[in-house]
Design an enzyme around this catalytic site. Structure first.
Site, mmCIF file in Angstrom:
data_model
loop_
_atom_site.group_PDB
_atom_site.id
_atom_site.type_symbol
_atom_site.label_atom_id
_atom_site.label_comp_id
_atom_site.label_asym_id
_atom_site.label_seq_id
_atom_site.Cartn_x
_atom_site.Cartn_y
_atom_site.Cartn_z
ATOM 1 N N SER A 4 -39.409 -1.257 3.439
ATOM 2 C CA SER A 4 -38.333 -1.772 2.575
ATOM 3 C C SER A 4 -38.233 -1.016 1.249
ATOM 4 O O SER A 4 -37.729 -1.550 0.255
ATOM 5 C CB SER A 4 -38.517 -3.272 2.309
ATOM 6 O OG SER A 4 -38.530 -4.005 3.520
ATOM 7 N N ARG A 5 -38.731 0.232 1.240
ATOM 8 C CA ARG A 5 -38.663 1.089 0.051
ATOM 9 C C ARG A 5 -39.488 0.537 -1.124
ATOM 10 O O ARG A 5 -39.338 0.979 -2.249
ATOM 11 C CB ARG A 5 -37.217 1.311 -0.399
ATOM 12 C CG ARG A 5 -36.344 2.064 0.612
ATOM 13 C CD ARG A 5 -36.894 3.471 0.857
ATOM 14 N NE ARG A 5 -36.022 4.286 1.672
ATOM 15 C CZ ARG A 5 -36.130 4.412 2.997
ATOM 16 N NH1 ARG A 5 -37.075 3.758 3.653
ATOM 17 N NH2 ARG A 5 -35.313 5.199 3.663
ATOM 18 N N LEU A 6 -40.386 -0.409 -0.849
ATOM 19 C CA LEU A 6 -41.276 -0.918 -1.896
ATOM 20 C C LEU A 6 -42.556 -0.071 -1.889
ATOM 21 O O LEU A 6 -43.651 -0.552 -1.590
ATOM 22 C CB LEU A 6 -41.582 -2.401 -1.675
ATOM 23 C CG LEU A 6 -40.393 -3.344 -1.870
ATOM 24 C CD1 LEU A 6 -40.811 -4.789 -1.622
ATOM 25 C CD2 LEU A 6 -39.822 -3.208 -3.276
ATOM 26 N N LYS A 52 -35.378 5.925 7.380
ATOM 27 C CA LYS A 52 -36.741 5.976 7.908
ATOM 28 C C LYS A 52 -37.524 4.862 7.257
ATOM 29 O O LYS A 52 -37.481 4.701 6.039
ATOM 30 C CB LYS A 52 -37.397 7.325 7.604
ATOM 31 C CG LYS A 52 -38.872 7.414 8.021
ATOM 32 C CD LYS A 52 -39.444 8.771 7.708
ATOM 33 C CE LYS A 52 -40.962 8.803 7.911
ATOM 34 N NZ LYS A 52 -41.363 8.546 9.293
#
Length: 215
Positions: free
Chosen positions: A192-194, A10
């Site tokens: 981007s999971r940042l 996601k």
């Protein structure tokens, strides 16, 4: 057959937590986020929170309870004092509560110290509840083993008959806790999971140290 969860993905792209959006007081940010969740048509029970406790066995235990009020004094919920969470808090008052609203891609983690609220406040809240909930609290020795569902329903029925013409008395071992926070972490999902992670740590009274954490 179990699904391959490694491929679940996601992308979080619904918000951001910029420096300019961060107040000095974490309660202000909590209130802002809670209001968004409470007003959202895609969030059910915005006040549902996970509470984790660690008793004398030193094994963490988490469960969902309902937040009933919040203020600068802390976060309040109600339970049976003889339940697993009640016994754990009597042995170790440190606990952690968290809120996760997937539809908003937001999470709040709060660490604090729990204490019982005044008996009068517990009494007032108990009698504000629906009668069925009051009877349920009387009928349930929360967290204790019972022989069957029928046993519980029979106990409830007997209490319903017993108090049909009178007020349901609050159980002596039922009431509220207030959690006084010493840490808040606000998590905003990002691409981007940042993710954005902002940590508030109490330093003195109303002074909080604010740090941005790596995702």
């Amino acid at each position: 057959m179990q699904k391959d969860l490694k491929d679940y993905r996601k992308s979080y792209e619904k918000g951001e937590l910029k420096k300019s959006d961060i107040p000095k007081d974490p309660l202000e940010l909590f209130e802002s986020w809670f209001h968004l969740a409470d007003e959202s048509e895609t969030v059910e029970e915005a006040n549902a929170m996970n509470i984790s406790t660690v008793g004398k066995d030193m094994i963490p235990l988490s469960r969902i309870v309902l937040l009933k009020s919040y203020s600068k004094e802390g976060f309040t919920f109600f339970t049976n004092y003889d339940s697993q969470k009640g016994k754990a808090l009597s042995q170790n008052a440190n606990c952690c509560i968290s809120f996760f609203w997937p539809a908003l891609e937001k999470q709040i983690i709060i660490q604090g110290v729990a204490s019982k609220i005044p008996e009068k406040e517990s009494e007032e809240y108990f009698h504000s509840r629906p009668r069925g909930s009051q009877l349920g609290a009387k009928a349930s020795d929360q967290s204790s083993p019972i022989p069957s569902r029928e046993y519980l329903e029979s106990k409830l029925s007997n209490l319903d008959e017993k108090y049909k013409n009178s007020e349901v008395p609050k159980p002596e071992n039922w009431g509220g806790y207030i959690i006084k926070p010493f840490k808040y972490e606000f998590w905003q999902g990002r691409k981007s999971r940042l993710h954005d992670r902002i940590l508030f740590t109490i330093e003195s009274d109303d002074n909080w140290k604010i740090e941005r954490l790596a995702p």
